[in-house]
Motif scaffolding. Structure first.
Motif, PDB file in Angstrom:
ATOM      1  N   ILE A 119       0.873  -1.182   0.000  1.00 29.46           N
ATOM      2  CA  ILE A 119       0.000   0.000   0.000  1.00 29.46           C
ATOM      3  C   ILE A 119       0.905   1.226   0.000  1.00 29.46           C
ATOM      4  CG2 ILE A 119      -1.826   1.205   1.268  1.00 29.46           C
ATOM      5  CD1 ILE A 119      -2.602  -1.522   2.462  1.00 29.46           C
ATOM      6  N   SER A 120       0.423   2.344  -0.499  1.00 29.18           N
ATOM      7  CA  SER A 120       1.288   3.505  -0.689  1.00 29.18           C
ATOM      8  C   SER A 120       1.826   4.089   0.612  1.00 29.18           C
ATOM      9  CB  SER A 120       0.553   4.599  -1.478  1.00 29.18           C
ATOM     10  OG  SER A 120      -0.607   5.023  -0.797  1.00 29.18           O
ATOM     11  N   ASP A 121       1.230   3.744   1.769  1.00 33.10           N
ATOM     12  CA  ASP A 121       1.761   4.235   3.044  1.00 33.10           C
ATOM     13  C   ASP A 121       2.816   3.291   3.616  1.00 33.10           C
ATOM     14  OD1 ASP A 121       0.281   2.073   3.911  1.00 33.10           O
ATOM     15  OD2 ASP A 121      -0.716   3.150   5.545  1.00 33.10           O
ATOM     16  N   GLY A 122       3.165   2.229   2.878  1.00 32.20           N
ATOM     17  CA  GLY A 122       4.197   1.305   3.321  1.00 32.20           C
ATOM     18  C   GLY A 122       3.688   0.042   3.971  1.00 32.20           C
ATOM     19  N   SER A 123       2.398  -0.005   4.309  1.00 30.75           N
ATOM     20  CA  SER A 123       1.823  -1.220   4.892  1.00 30.75           C
ATOM     21  C   SER A 123       1.514  -2.223   3.782  1.00 30.75           C
ATOM     22  CB  SER A 123       0.569  -0.890   5.697  1.00 30.75           C
ATOM     23  OG  SER A 123      -0.406  -0.275   4.879  1.00 30.75           O
ATOM     24  N   GLN A 124       1.035  -3.408   4.168  1.00 27.44           N
ATOM     25  CA  GLN A 124       0.806  -4.479   3.209  1.00 27.44           C
ATOM     26  C   GLN A 124      -0.674  -4.850   3.114  1.00 27.44           C
ATOM     27  OE1 GLN A 124       3.187  -6.281   1.191  1.00 27.44           O
ATOM     28  NE2 GLN A 124       4.338  -4.439   1.716  1.00 27.44           N
ATOM     29  N   PHE A 125      -1.114  -5.118   1.897  1.00 32.46           N
ATOM     30  CA  PHE A 125      -2.442  -5.647   1.649  1.00 32.46           C
ATOM     31  C   PHE A 125      -2.305  -7.145   1.410  1.00 32.46           C
ATOM     32  CE2 PHE A 125      -6.832  -4.757   0.101  1.00 32.46           C
ATOM     33  CZ  PHE A 125      -7.155  -6.031  -0.340  1.00 32.46           C
ATOM     34  N   VAL A 126      -2.952  -7.953   2.241  1.00 27.81           N
ATOM     35  CA  VAL A 126      -2.933  -9.396   2.069  1.00 27.81           C
ATOM     36  C   VAL A 126      -4.291  -9.823   1.533  1.00 27.81           C
ATOM     37  CG1 VAL A 126      -2.623 -11.633   3.177  1.00 27.81           C
ATOM     38  CG2 VAL A 126      -1.246  -9.670   3.924  1.00 27.81           C
ATOM     39  N   SER A 127      -4.292 -10.409   0.348  1.00 27.04           N
ATOM     40  CA  SER A 127      -5.543 -10.777  -0.308  1.00 27.04           C
ATOM     41  C   SER A 127      -6.249 -11.921   0.412  1.00 27.04           C
ATOM     42  CB  SER A 127      -5.259 -11.188  -1.753  1.00 27.04           C
ATOM     43  OG  SER A 127      -6.427 -11.671  -2.371  1.00 27.04           O
ATOM     44  N   LYS A 128      -7.570 -11.912   0.313  1.00 26.46           N
ATOM     45  CA  LYS A 128      -8.372 -13.022   0.817  1.00 26.46           C
ATOM     46  C   LYS A 128      -8.554 -14.059  -0.286  1.00 26.46           C
ATOM     47  CE  LYS A 128     -10.895 -10.211   4.208  1.00 26.46           C
ATOM     48  NZ  LYS A 128     -10.151  -8.951   3.990  1.00 26.46           N
ATOM     49  N   SER A 129      -8.726 -15.300   0.111  1.00 29.88           N
ATOM     50  CA  SER A 129      -8.765 -16.396  -0.857  1.00 29.88           C
ATOM     51  C   SER A 129      -9.922 -16.274  -1.842  1.00 29.88           C
ATOM     52  CB  SER A 129      -8.854 -17.737  -0.128  1.00 29.88           C
ATOM     53  OG  SER A 129     -10.049 -17.803   0.657  1.00 29.88           O
ATOM     54  N   TYR A 130     -11.019 -15.620  -1.452  1.00 30.38           N
ATOM     55  CA  TYR A 130     -12.191 -15.535  -2.325  1.00 30.38           C
ATOM     56  C   TYR A 130     -12.226 -14.251  -3.150  1.00 30.38           C
ATOM     57  CZ  TYR A 130     -14.038 -12.744   1.610  1.00 30.38           C
ATOM     58  OH  TYR A 130     -14.217 -11.817   2.599  1.00 30.38           O
ATOM     59  N   PHE A 131     -11.193 -13.413  -3.036  1.00 33.55           N
ATOM     60  CA  PHE A 131     -11.102 -12.210  -3.864  1.00 33.55           C
ATOM     61  C   PHE A 131     -10.662 -12.591  -5.280  1.00 33.55           C
ATOM     62  CE2 PHE A 131     -10.284  -8.602  -0.547  1.00 33.55           C
ATOM     63  CZ  PHE A 131     -11.520  -8.866   0.015  1.00 33.55           C
ATOM     64  N   PRO A 132     -10.940 -11.734  -6.270  1.00 31.43           N
ATOM     65  CA  PRO A 132     -10.363 -11.975  -7.603  1.00 31.43           C
ATOM     66  C   PRO A 132      -8.846 -11.849  -7.535  1.00 31.43           C
ATOM     67  CG  PRO A 132     -11.394  -9.809  -7.488  1.00 31.43           C
ATOM     68  CD  PRO A 132     -11.771 -10.513  -6.225  1.00 31.43           C
ATOM     69  N   LYS A 133      -8.183 -12.392  -8.519  1.00 38.28           N
ATOM     70  CA  LYS A 133      -6.726 -12.275  -8.568  1.00 38.28           C
ATOM     71  C   LYS A 133      -6.357 -10.881  -9.041  1.00 38.28           C
ATOM     72  CE  LYS A 133      -2.534 -14.359 -10.458  1.00 38.28           C
ATOM     73  NZ  LYS A 133      -1.973 -15.385 -11.380  1.00 38.28           N
ATOM     74  N   PHE A 134      -5.539 -10.170  -8.255  1.00 36.08           N
ATOM     75  CA  PHE A 134      -5.190  -8.777  -8.581  1.00 36.08           C
ATOM     76  C   PHE A 134      -3.841  -8.724  -9.285  1.00 36.08           C
ATOM     77  CE2 PHE A 134      -3.218  -4.676  -7.634  1.00 36.08           C
ATOM     78  CZ  PHE A 134      -4.215  -3.816  -8.061  1.00 36.08           C
ATOM     79  N   SER A 135      -3.720  -7.771 -10.204  1.00 35.98           N
ATOM     80  CA  SER A 135      -2.449  -7.580 -10.902  1.00 35.98           C
ATOM     81  C   SER A 135      -2.310  -6.125 -11.333  1.00 35.98           C
ATOM     82  CB  SER A 135      -2.384  -8.483 -12.134  1.00 35.98           C
ATOM     83  OG  SER A 135      -1.241  -8.198 -12.898  1.00 35.98           O
ATOM     84  N   TRP A 136      -1.059  -5.638 -11.270  1.00 34.05           N
ATOM     85  CA  TRP A 136      -0.734  -4.319 -11.791  1.00 34.05           C
ATOM     86  C   TRP A 136      -0.268  -4.397 -13.245  1.00 34.05           C
ATOM     87  CZ3 TRP A 136      -2.323  -0.230  -9.264  1.00 34.05           C
ATOM     88  CH2 TRP A 136      -2.316  -0.179  -7.864  1.00 34.05           C
ATOM     89  N   ASP A 137      -0.355  -5.561 -13.886  1.00 31.96           N
ATOM     90  CA  ASP A 137       0.178  -5.704 -15.249  1.00 31.96           C
ATOM     91  C   ASP A 137      -0.415  -4.657 -16.188  1.00 31.96           C
ATOM     92  OD1 ASP A 137       1.644  -7.816 -14.339  1.00 31.96           O
ATOM     93  OD2 ASP A 137       0.396  -9.367 -15.265  1.00 31.96           O
ATOM     94  N   ALA A 138      -1.706  -4.419 -16.067  1.00 28.78           N
ATOM     95  CA  ALA A 138      -2.392  -3.357 -16.806  1.00 28.78           C
ATOM     96  C   ALA A 138      -3.352  -2.698 -15.831  1.00 28.78           C
ATOM     97  CB  ALA A 138      -3.135  -3.930 -18.010  1.00 28.78           C
ATOM     98  N   THR A 139      -4.054  -1.659 -16.255  1.00 28.93           N
ATOM     99  CA  THR A 139      -5.026  -1.013 -15.381  1.00 28.93           C
ATOM    100  C   THR A 139      -6.051  -2.046 -14.920  1.00 28.93           C
ATOM    101  OG1 THR A 139      -4.755   1.082 -16.561  1.00 28.93           O
ATOM    102  CG2 THR A 139      -6.720   0.837 -15.194  1.00 28.93           C
ATOM    103  N   PRO A 140      -6.182  -2.305 -13.617  1.00 29.98           N
ATOM    104  CA  PRO A 140      -7.113  -3.350 -13.136  1.00 29.98           C
ATOM    105  C   PRO A 140      -8.562  -2.946 -13.439  1.00 29.98           C
ATOM    106  CG  PRO A 140      -5.519  -2.713 -11.436  1.00 29.98           C
ATOM    107  CD  PRO A 140      -5.431  -1.685 -12.516  1.00 29.98           C
ATOM    108  N   MET A 141      -9.292  -3.828 -14.123  1.00 28.58           N
ATOM    109  CA  MET A 141     -10.618  -3.477 -14.618  1.00 28.58           C
ATOM    110  C   MET A 141     -11.727  -4.283 -13.945  1.00 28.58           C
ATOM    111  SD  MET A 141     -10.165  -1.033 -16.757  1.00 28.58           S
ATOM    112  CE  MET A 141     -11.829  -0.960 -17.418  1.00 28.58           C
ATOM    113  N   TYR A 142     -12.861  -3.606 -13.769  1.00 30.53           N
ATOM    114  CA  TYR A 142     -14.112  -4.198 -13.292  1.00 30.53           C
ATOM    115  C   TYR A 142     -15.176  -3.875 -14.333  1.00 30.53           C
ATOM    116  CZ  TYR A 142     -18.483  -4.175 -10.469  1.00 30.53           C
ATOM    117  OH  TYR A 142     -19.761  -4.354  -9.993  1.00 30.53           O
TER     118      TYR A 142
END
Length: 408
Positions: free
Chosen positions: A40-63
């Motif tokens: 996260i931009s403040d230096g902390s960490q985001f830990v994904s939950k197992s049922y969330f979609p798979k996140f990636s910065w490869d391209a603009t993340p879309m919904y």
């Protein structure tokens, strides 16, 4: 044979194998943690939950969020959308004229997306305030249905000025739900859960969760309504199950609702919500949401002449597709300046499938890469901001509504 395993050489081999096994397990565990943990931009960490979609910065993340009242998706349309996202909601009236039930329309698309992309997260839509007639649960909330079963009226909001049931006539006839009725809340939660189960959806999008002055609720009942909405979301999350995604539309600042949702939708439905001061607050909201381990969805709509955006309606505006392409850079930049892990962008000009949801926007698929740092405000009181990503430099002036994304 048994005594041979007591030989010192066997003990050494067993010891070494345990060390190797432990090392491999640690490496796999570390790799898995790296794949699901994001800065996260403040230096902390985001830990994904197992049922969330798979996140990636490869391209603009879309919904993507859309519906077609007349039909289901064609195979090539499913493929087009699935190639751009694995996070989707099927809008409130999808395939209603074909199947007679929004739940079945959603079910059809859940199965279609899961077939070609099993990891896709496809959501069911339900409204917490408007009794839209499209899902099977709401189809008796009509003047004819109320006449046949007057008991249903107790679930509906009465206009204090007229003493009659409050109703909406555009874009379709609908009564308003009364969240202050405890019996209604139980019925509503049961209906929402059933919609998710029957459709096979991976979660649910709950509309009309913003409870604030001028948000179309009675201003003298806002505190009670916010508490009621919080109870509804808590019960829905509990009964829906721990592995289903719960999105609250415009609920990021409703403290009674916030703890119970997995994700928050920023609808940007009029010009007052997209002013420079509000955008700055929303970038802080996105950090706060990420720190809570939750998802942000940042939705903008292309504007036509005389239209503030899609809620008022840009569909039918001349050259709206070209306008949406011309306007994209500014809104994409507004998203990227504040984007955090598990922030998603939505871009179109309407909730209908044909309103930009099948348009190819190459900029949304360009390589982006992780953000290098938090955004910079060029002067303490100014409205120009920059942010660096691995493969892009973003500049935006939210006062003059200009932007430039330089792709490296």
């Amino acid at each position: 044979m048994k005594k041979q395993f007591n030989h010192p050489i066997f003990k050494v081999l067993i010891f070494l194998s345990l060390i190797v096994s432990s090392s491999l397990t640690a490496q796999v565990s570390k790799k898995t943690e790296q794949e699901t943990s994001y800065a996260i931009s403040d230096g902390s960490q985001f830990v994904s939950k197992s049922y969330f979609p798979k996140f990636s910065w490869d391209a603009t993340p879309m919904y993507y969020h859309f519906g077609d009242i007349d039909r289901v998706l064609k195979p090539e349309e499913v493929e087009f959308i699935a190639s751009r996202t694995d996070f989707i909601c099927i809008e409130k009236s999808h395939a209603y004229n074909l199947l007679g039930d929004q739940v079945l329309g959603t079910k059809h698309e859940v199965e279609a997306f899961h077939k070609i992309k099993p990891e896709s997260k496809v959501l069911f839509y339900y409204n917490s305030y408007l009794a839209w007639p499209y899902p099977r649960f709401n189809q008796d909330f009509t003047p004819e249905g109320i006449a046949e079963n007057p008991e249903l009226a107790k679930f509906l909001f009465i206009n204090p000025k007229t003493g009659e049931l409050r109703k909406k006539t555009k874009p379709a006839f609908s009564y308003y739900f009364d969240a202050l009725n405890p019996e209604f809340r139980k019925w509503w939660v049961k209906s929402a859960v059933e919609g998710v189960k029957i459709s096979g959806a991976d979660g649910i999008f709950i509309d009309r969760m913003n409870v604030a002055v001028n948000s179309d609720y009675p201003n003298d009942q806002l505190v009670e309504i916010a508490q009621a909405k919080g109870e509804m979301m808590a019960a829905l999350k509990a009964e829906m199950g721990p592995d289903k995604i719960l999105i609250g539309n415009n609920a990021a600042r409703t403290k009674e609702v916030f703890p119970h949702c997995d994700a928050f939708f920023f609808e940007h439905y009029n010009s007052s919500v997209t002013n420079k001061e509000n955008l700055l607050k929303e970038w802080d909201d996105m950090v706060r949401i990420a720190k809570a381990g939750k998802i942000s969805i940042y939705r903008f709509g292309a504007k036509g002449k005389g239209k503030t955006d899609i809620t008022i309606g840009a569909t039918g505006t001349r050259n709206i597709e070209q306008k949406s392409k011309d306007q994209l850079e500014f809104y994409q930049a507004c998203f990227l300046i504040g984007a955090q892990p598990y922030s998603y962008f939505q871009w179109n000009w309407g909730w209908n499938l044909e309103d930009g949801n099948l348009v190819d926007y190459p900029a949304l698929q360009k390589p982006l890469g992780s953000p290098k740092a938090v955004y910079k405000r060029l002067t303490p009181e100014g409205w120009e901001f920059t942010r660096e990503f691995e493969h892009a430099s973003v500049w935006v002036d939210t006062e003059n509504r200009k932007a430039k994304i330089t792709w490296h």
